[in-house]
Design a protein around this motif. Structure first.
Motif, PDB file in Angstrom:
ATOM      1  N   MET A 129     -56.142 -42.719  -4.537  1.00  0.00           N
ATOM      2  CA  MET A 129     -55.564 -41.590  -5.289  1.00  0.00           C
ATOM      3  C   MET A 129     -54.407 -42.023  -6.190  1.00  0.00           C
ATOM      4  O   MET A 129     -54.324 -41.608  -7.339  1.00  0.00           O
ATOM      5  CB  MET A 129     -55.096 -40.479  -4.333  1.00  0.00           C
ATOM      6  N   GLN A 130     -53.516 -42.815  -5.656  1.00  0.00           N
ATOM      7  CA  GLN A 130     -52.360 -43.249  -6.455  1.00  0.00           C
ATOM      8  C   GLN A 130     -52.830 -43.940  -7.742  1.00  0.00           C
ATOM      9  O   GLN A 130     -52.242 -43.762  -8.812  1.00  0.00           O
ATOM     10  CB  GLN A 130     -51.522 -44.224  -5.616  1.00  0.00           C
ATOM     11  N   ASP A 131     -53.913 -44.724  -7.611  1.00  0.00           N
ATOM     12  CA  ASP A 131     -54.437 -45.474  -8.756  1.00  0.00           C
ATOM     13  C   ASP A 131     -55.027 -44.530  -9.806  1.00  0.00           C
ATOM     14  O   ASP A 131     -54.782 -44.675 -10.999  1.00  0.00           O
ATOM     15  CB  ASP A 131     -55.503 -46.461  -8.276  1.00  0.00           C
ATOM     16  N   LEU A 132     -55.815 -43.564  -9.312  1.00  0.00           N
ATOM     17  CA  LEU A 132     -56.452 -42.622 -10.247  1.00  0.00           C
ATOM     18  C   LEU A 132     -55.408 -41.719 -10.900  1.00  0.00           C
ATOM     19  O   LEU A 132     -55.506 -41.399 -12.092  1.00  0.00           O
ATOM     20  CB  LEU A 132     -57.506 -41.775  -9.527  1.00  0.00           C
ATOM     21  N   ARG A 133     -54.420 -41.312 -10.117  1.00  0.00           N
ATOM     22  CA  ARG A 133     -53.360 -40.449 -10.683  1.00  0.00           C
ATOM     23  C   ARG A 133     -52.624 -41.176 -11.807  1.00  0.00           C
ATOM     24  O   ARG A 133     -52.325 -40.583 -12.855  1.00  0.00           O
ATOM     25  CB  ARG A 133     -52.371 -40.028  -9.589  1.00  0.00           C
ATOM     26  N   MET A 134     -52.319 -42.441 -11.576  1.00  0.00           N
ATOM     27  CA  MET A 134     -51.596 -43.203 -12.604  1.00  0.00           C
ATOM     28  C   MET A 134     -52.456 -43.361 -13.849  1.00  0.00           C
ATOM     29  O   MET A 134     -51.981 -43.152 -14.980  1.00  0.00           O
ATOM     30  CB  MET A 134     -51.185 -44.575 -12.036  1.00  0.00           C
ATOM     31  N   ALA A 135     -53.725 -43.709 -13.659  1.00  0.00           N
ATOM     32  CA  ALA A 135     -54.618 -43.892 -14.813  1.00  0.00           C
ATOM     33  C   ALA A 135     -54.743 -42.583 -15.583  1.00  0.00           C
ATOM     34  O   ALA A 135     -54.687 -42.564 -16.826  1.00  0.00           O
ATOM     35  CB  ALA A 135     -55.981 -44.384 -14.349  1.00  0.00           C
ATOM     36  N   ALA A 136     -54.876 -41.467 -14.862  1.00  0.00           N
ATOM     37  CA  ALA A 136     -55.047 -40.162 -15.509  1.00  0.00           C
ATOM     38  C   ALA A 136     -53.788 -39.766 -16.271  1.00  0.00           C
ATOM     39  O   ALA A 136     -53.850 -39.206 -17.366  1.00  0.00           O
ATOM     40  CB  ALA A 136     -55.392 -39.107 -14.467  1.00  0.00           C
ATOM     41  N   LYS A 137     -52.658 -40.086 -15.681  1.00  0.00           N
ATOM     42  CA  LYS A 137     -51.398 -39.748 -16.330  1.00  0.00           C
ATOM     43  C   LYS A 137     -51.282 -40.460 -17.683  1.00  0.00           C
ATOM     44  O   LYS A 137     -50.833 -39.880 -18.678  1.00  0.00           O
ATOM     45  CB  LYS A 137     -50.238 -40.170 -15.406  1.00  0.00           C
ATOM     46  N   ILE A 138     -51.697 -41.706 -17.701  1.00  0.00           N
ATOM     47  CA  ILE A 138     -51.603 -42.483 -18.944  1.00  0.00           C
ATOM     48  C   ILE A 138     -52.650 -42.031 -19.967  1.00  0.00           C
ATOM     49  O   ILE A 138     -52.377 -41.948 -21.164  1.00  0.00           O
ATOM     50  CB  ILE A 138     -51.721 -43.992 -18.626  1.00  0.00           C
ATOM     51  N   LEU A 139     -53.847 -41.699 -19.472  1.00  0.00           N
ATOM     52  CA  LEU A 139     -54.932 -41.325 -20.386  1.00  0.00           C
ATOM     53  C   LEU A 139     -54.852 -39.860 -20.833  1.00  0.00           C
ATOM     54  O   LEU A 139     -55.513 -39.469 -21.798  1.00  0.00           O
ATOM     55  CB  LEU A 139     -56.290 -41.581 -19.719  1.00  0.00           C
ATOM     56  N   ASP A 140     -54.049 -39.065 -20.139  1.00  0.00           N
ATOM     57  CA  ASP A 140     -53.956 -37.624 -20.407  1.00  0.00           C
ATOM     58  C   ASP A 140     -53.625 -37.344 -21.879  1.00  0.00           C
ATOM     59  O   ASP A 140     -52.589 -37.804 -22.390  1.00  0.00           O
ATOM     60  CB  ASP A 140     -52.864 -37.027 -19.501  1.00  0.00           C
ATOM     61  N   GLY A 141     -54.519 -36.626 -22.522  1.00  0.00           N
ATOM     62  CA  GLY A 141     -54.269 -36.235 -23.907  1.00  0.00           C
ATOM     63  C   GLY A 141     -54.480 -37.351 -24.922  1.00  0.00           C
ATOM     64  O   GLY A 141     -54.264 -37.166 -26.113  1.00  0.00           O
ATOM     65  N   LYS A 142     -54.888 -38.518 -24.449  1.00  0.00           N
ATOM     66  CA  LYS A 142     -55.128 -39.645 -25.366  1.00  0.00           C
ATOM     67  C   LYS A 142     -56.624 -39.941 -25.431  1.00  0.00           C
ATOM     68  O   LYS A 142     -57.422 -39.350 -24.711  1.00  0.00           O
ATOM     69  CB  LYS A 142     -54.379 -40.881 -24.848  1.00  0.00           C
ATOM     70  N   LYS A 143     -56.998 -40.869 -26.256  1.00  0.00           N
ATOM     71  CA  LYS A 143     -58.392 -41.305 -26.358  1.00  0.00           C
ATOM     72  C   LYS A 143     -58.458 -42.805 -26.124  1.00  0.00           C
ATOM     73  O   LYS A 143     -57.575 -43.545 -26.598  1.00  0.00           O
ATOM     74  CB  LYS A 143     -58.940 -41.028 -27.768  1.00  0.00           C
ATOM     75  N   VAL A 144     -59.494 -43.236 -25.413  1.00  0.00           N
ATOM     76  CA  VAL A 144     -59.670 -44.682 -25.294  1.00  0.00           C
ATOM     77  C   VAL A 144     -60.075 -45.210 -26.666  1.00  0.00           C
ATOM     78  O   VAL A 144     -60.695 -44.500 -27.459  1.00  0.00           O
ATOM     79  CB  VAL A 144     -60.725 -45.083 -24.226  1.00  0.00           C
ATOM     80  N   LYS A 145     -59.690 -46.421 -26.958  1.00  0.00           N
ATOM     81  CA  LYS A 145     -59.992 -47.039 -28.257  1.00  0.00           C
ATOM     82  C   LYS A 145     -61.512 -47.074 -28.447  1.00  0.00           C
ATOM     83  O   LYS A 145     -62.249 -47.424 -27.521  1.00  0.00           O
ATOM     84  CB  LYS A 145     -59.434 -48.468 -28.257  1.00  0.00           C
TER      85      LYS A 145
END
Lengths: 163, 419
Positions: free
Chosen positions: B305-321
């Motif tokens: 969970m900690q890993d997914l939460r961190m990834a989601a926080k960073i990706l939130d509202g952004k787009k992968v290249k």
């Protein structure tokens, strides 16, 4: 037991992913595994290896995954012995358990190169480089492991000692 | 001379007052684990022994590597172990729908607690050291013998100590950075045959998920196991997940360590391991510009969970290249569901990532994200050996979920602190 063969020499940290890539682990068939042994670092290995040949490598041979398919692939490829400066611990355990002879012998490793003809006498732990005439001694197995090997591996040992 | 935590657990399991490094012992096992790669090799060996399983509640069989069955051969392997589990009434056999990545699943199911001795036919079995258990990877024949006898032989390991102080400088630095830093410092055989004992006042600042990640990669330094003392966080975790009785072992004050490394968490930087060994580490500040084709966030190392939460926080509202395939894989079904409930999955999908069912898949180049020749991936997994995630000419860079997510957005290995 004595073996003799031509040497394939490798460097440090030969990992189990190059000994047998995971993409082939959807089978446990020793011959199928052997067909891909070492292919990611030495495409010619399986074409050149002959029964009795010996793998010699530097430190930490067999690091990485616990896949027993790695020593199985090496054994099924016809390799009679692996000599390394050190072995990763799970590979060491697995080799003893399946009956692939292995020896830790850093001095020997330094003085053996690809293509040398080497003989190994396991009773004495004696390694002879017949190409150069030099003789080396590997680390002897602890008594406990000698018994395991003499019993024919872990499974035979359990069968023998629980009857 | 006193005993380390590992030595105390092993002494207890062997019924001995005292053990010392180098001693060969026969220990009772609390759990024997196998997966869909290793169990098919163990079953014929088990059958040769010709005994019943020692305890059908103390064996766990987790088909997680090539599942959902990627091809006919994998399906045949899984059928073989399913039939075995049915025949021997293995209580903890996990079918698709229940299955998760073994080392995320077993602690979550409460199958391992402090003081246990666990062997698993998977090298990352050392993960459970996070709970104060002794656990180590073995091969299939050891698994077979363990299932038949409930025992395994061990050489009592010497120890290396890691005295941890301080706390991470910011939320983008985690257990993954610490363990990569350690492997970079001591090398892939730096702890060969030895136990890695973590202790010190900084341990309380490591979450359980951090500790699982750290213990998980002890094998990447050659370690026999990695182990953490039991504290309030451990007890809280065990109370939440398990009804098993646990035993707390503490290292003696005069326990012998071959060496003690002192590490201040405050000095750890986001760390990346370059191809093709986990010891080839650089801090994020030294990485330079490295373009990538794929990002994998998941695995037994970083699929919690900690890993997914961190990834989601960073990706939130952004787009992968554009062009960076971003694959997010939860460790278990429970984590999958929790990620849905918390809205993380929506964030991943909106960012252009895919969210898969739990599987080891791409980590070992099995399926679900294989690399072509010349391609590069940033991955939160544990190994970057030649050919590990696909073609022998592909490259894997190991990093934390924060670095992986930031890299997905930028299309190059990127410092999450700078986003």
């Amino acid at each position: 037991m004595k073996v003799e063969g031509r040497v394939f020499k490798y460097g440090d940290n030969v990992d189990t992913d190059v000994i047998i890539p995971a993409r082939y682990l959807n089978t446990a068939n020793p011959d199928e595994l052997a067909a891909h042994c070492m292919e990611d670092i030495d495409k010619d290995f399986i074409k050149k290896v002959q029964k009795g040949d010996i793998i010699v490598a530097d430190k930490n041979f067999g690091c990485g995954s616990s896949r027993e398919h790695a020593p199985i692939a090496i054994k099924a490829a016809g390799v009679s012995c692996v000599i390394a400066s050190t072995f990763a611990r799970i590979f060491y355990r697995n080799s003893i358990n399946i009956g692939l002879p292995i020896l830790e012998a850093p001095e020997a490793v330094k003085n053996i190169k690809t293509g040398d003809i080497v003989s190994v006498d396991f009773a004495e732990g004696k390694i002879t480089n017949k190409t150069t005439g030099k003789v080396f001694y590997g680390q002897p197995y602890p008594e406990f492991m000698q018994k395991l090997i003499a019993d024919g591996g872990l499974v035979s040992s359990i069968k023998k000692n629980t009857k | 001379m006193g005993m380390t935590m590992t030595q105390k657990i092993l002494a207890n399991a062997a019924g001995l007052e005292k053990v010392k490094a180098g001693q060969l012992i026969m220990a009772n096992l609390d759990l024997v684990l196998g997966n869909d790669v290793t169990t098919p090799v163990a079953v014929p060996e088990f059958n040769k022994i010709g005994k019943e399983v020692f305890d059908k509640t103390k064996i766990a069989i987790v088909p997680d590597h090539f599942t959902p069955n990627k091809d006919i051969k994998s399906a045949e392997q899984c059928k073989l172990i399913r039939d075995f589990a049915t025949k021997h009434q293995i209580k903890n056999y996990f079918e698709i729908g229940e299955v998760g990545i073994e080392h995320v699943l077993l602690p979550e199911k409460g199958l391992v607690v402090a003081g246990d001795v666990v062997i698993g036919a998977d090298s990352h079995t050392c993960t459970y050291g996070a709970l104060g258990a002794f656990s180590t990877g073995v091969g299939s024949t050891d698994m077979a013998a363990g299932m038949a006898t409930g025992k395994a032989w061990f050489k009592v390991p010497e120890a290396i100590g890691f005295e941890i102080t301080g706390e991470f400088a910011n939320e983008y630095i985690s257990g993954k950075d610490l363990i990569l830093h350690i492997i970079g410092m001591i090398g892939v055989d730096g702890a060969l045959y030895k136990s890695m004992e973590f202790f010190g006042p900084g341990i309380k600042n490591l979450t359980m998920d951090d500790r699982f990640t750290i213990a998980n990669m002890a094998i990447e330094a050659g370690g026999k196991n990695g182990i953490f003392p039991v504290d309030e966080k451990t007890i809280e975790y065990m109370k939440e997940h398990s009804t098993k009785e646990y035993k707390v072992f503490e290292a003696d004050k005069d326990a012998e360590y071959e060496k003690v490394y002192k590490i201040d968490l405050g000095k750890i930087r986001p760390t990346v391991a370059f191809p093709h060994l986990p010891e080839n580490t650089k801090t994020i500040d030294e990485v330079g510009k490295i373009k990538i084709d794929q990002v994998v966030i998941g695995s037994c190392t970083n699929g919690r969970m900690q890993d997914l939460r961190m990834a989601a926080k960073i990706l939130d509202g952004k787009k992968v290249k554009k062009g960076v395939r971003t694959i997010v894989i939860p460790g278990t079904q429970k984590i999958y569901l929790q990620a849905i409930k918390e809205g993380l999955v929506e964030k991943f999908i909106n960012a252009g990532a895919i969210f898969s069912m739990p599987t080891c898949g791409p980590c070992l180049g099995g399926h679900m994200g294989i690399l072509a020749a010349g391609e590069r991936a940033v991955s939160t997994t544990n190994r970057n050996f030649i050919g590990r995630m696909g073609h022998p000419k592909s490259e894997v860079y190991l990093a934390s979920p924060a670095v992986a997510a930031a890299s997905a957005i930028m299309g190059e290995i990127y410092n999450p602190e700078k986003l």
